[in-house]
Write an enzyme that holds these catalytic residues in place. Sequence first.
Site, PDB file in Angstrom:
ATOM      1  N   GLY A   1      -1.388 -15.507 -64.473  1.00 22.48           N
ATOM      2  CA  GLY A   1      -1.449 -16.076 -63.135  1.00 22.48           C
ATOM      3  C   GLY A   1      -2.801 -16.641 -62.764  1.00 22.48           C
ATOM      4  N   GLN A   2      -2.866 -17.138 -61.533  1.00 23.15           N
ATOM      5  CA  GLN A   2      -4.055 -17.808 -61.027  1.00 23.15           C
ATOM      6  C   GLN A   2      -4.894 -16.838 -60.176  1.00 23.15           C
ATOM      7  OE1 GLN A   2      -5.261 -20.972 -61.365  1.00 23.15           O
ATOM      8  NE2 GLN A   2      -3.699 -21.730 -62.772  1.00 23.15           N
ATOM      9  N   VAL A   3      -5.278 -17.261 -58.996  1.00 23.63           N
ATOM     10  CA  VAL A   3      -6.159 -16.449 -58.155  1.00 23.63           C
ATOM     11  C   VAL A   3      -5.377 -15.791 -57.022  1.00 23.63           C
ATOM     12  CG1 VAL A   3      -6.774 -18.400 -56.650  1.00 23.63           C
ATOM     13  CG2 VAL A   3      -8.333 -16.448 -56.841  1.00 23.63           C
ATOM     14  N   THR A   4      -5.759 -14.564 -56.691  1.00 21.58           N
ATOM     15  CA  THR A   4      -5.188 -13.884 -55.536  1.00 21.58           C
ATOM     16  C   THR A   4      -6.250 -13.013 -54.891  1.00 21.58           C
ATOM     17  OG1 THR A   4      -3.243 -12.684 -54.707  1.00 21.58           O
ATOM     18  CG2 THR A   4      -4.306 -11.818 -56.700  1.00 21.58           C
TER      19      THR A   4
ATOM     20  N   ALA B   1       2.753 -10.416 -54.781  1.00 18.66           N
ATOM     21  CA  ALA B   1       2.304 -11.203 -55.934  1.00 18.66           C
ATOM     22  C   ALA B   1       2.392 -10.358 -57.197  1.00 18.66           C
ATOM     23  CB  ALA B   1       0.873 -11.681 -55.721  1.00 18.66           C
ATOM     24  N   LEU B   2       2.725 -11.015 -58.310  1.00 21.06           N
ATOM     25  CA  LEU B   2       2.844 -10.340 -59.592  1.00 21.06           C
ATOM     26  C   LEU B   2       1.852 -10.929 -60.582  1.00 21.06           C
ATOM     27  CD1 LEU B   2       5.781 -10.079 -58.238  1.00 21.06           C
ATOM     28  CD2 LEU B   2       6.572  -9.669 -60.564  1.00 21.06           C
TER      29      LEU B   2
ATOM     30  N   LEU C   1       1.794  -5.409 -59.621  1.00 23.79           N
ATOM     31  CA  LEU C   1       2.110  -6.218 -58.441  1.00 23.79           C
ATOM     32  C   LEU C   1       1.383  -5.697 -57.212  1.00 23.79           C
ATOM     33  CD1 LEU C   1       4.461  -4.682 -56.447  1.00 23.79           C
ATOM     34  CD2 LEU C   1       5.691  -4.902 -58.596  1.00 23.79           C
ATOM     35  N   ALA C   2       1.256  -6.601 -56.241  1.00 17.65           N
ATOM     36  CA  ALA C   2       0.599  -6.284 -54.973  1.00 17.65           C
ATOM     37  C   ALA C   2       1.545  -6.625 -53.833  1.00 17.65           C
ATOM     38  CB  ALA C   2      -0.695  -7.082 -54.833  1.00 17.65           C
TER      39      ALA C   2
ATOM     40  N   CYS D   1      -2.402 -17.953 -55.705  1.00 15.69           N
ATOM     41  CA  CYS D   1      -1.586 -18.115 -56.914  1.00 15.69           C
ATOM     42  C   CYS D   1      -1.606 -19.557 -57.427  1.00 15.69           C
ATOM     43  CB  CYS D   1      -0.160 -17.643 -56.676  1.00 15.69           C
ATOM     44  SG  CYS D   1      -0.078 -15.929 -56.076  1.00 15.69           S
TER      45      CYS D   1
END
Length: 220
Positions: free
Chosen positions: A68-71, A139-140, A153-154, A170
């Site tokens: 994934g990207q940014v979170t 988000a995963l 996950l969050a 994301c």
Amino acid sequence: MIKWLARPADYASVWDAMKTFTAARGPGTADEIWLCEHAPVYTLGQVGRPEHLLNPGLIPVVHCDRGGQVTYHGPGQVLAYTLFDLRRAGLYVREYVDMLEQATLATLRELGLEQACRKPGAPGIYVPQPGGELAKIAALGVKVRNGYAYHGLALNIDMDLSPFLGINPCGYEGLRTVDLAACGVRTSVERAGELLAAQLARAHGQAVQQRAAALAGVPG
């Protein structure tokens, strides 16, 4: 085993602990779920692009090995780190992600958020907003090494959502985020975490049992 980590949990320390646990485990190692709240931090996944960090300000940024990207992680959000043996459960990565999403949806419905849904082509869980926009509530991001999964996950419970404005969540420009409180669901991080962990443990346990039955030639 389900356990709560000390809060607020330092992201880099928890990440190191997950890697150590995963590197040391073997076929007989029991699966674990770690629950925690993090101190404010942005995390950038393996394919994360720096341009999605718009204005991080004073919030630290950690480049990590999840997908994934940014979170953003911070107080009022529960993290469920799923340290699962996917081979024992007979799960491919896509099936595993589907299991995580289904367990999250089941948790939200248990909490009374019936309208939560998935979005084709965009991992995570969303909530429809007035006008049809989908806002992300969970988000995963996972990593699988030698068949062993970590990260997880969050789920946003009741948090300051403004740090999400400092990024393209994301990797999606303008993606709105939401939490349970904004959806009219009042609950604690502890209760939401316990419900989520129970759903995750149940789903993974069923997969392990089905895999064992299949290997033994017993009808599932």
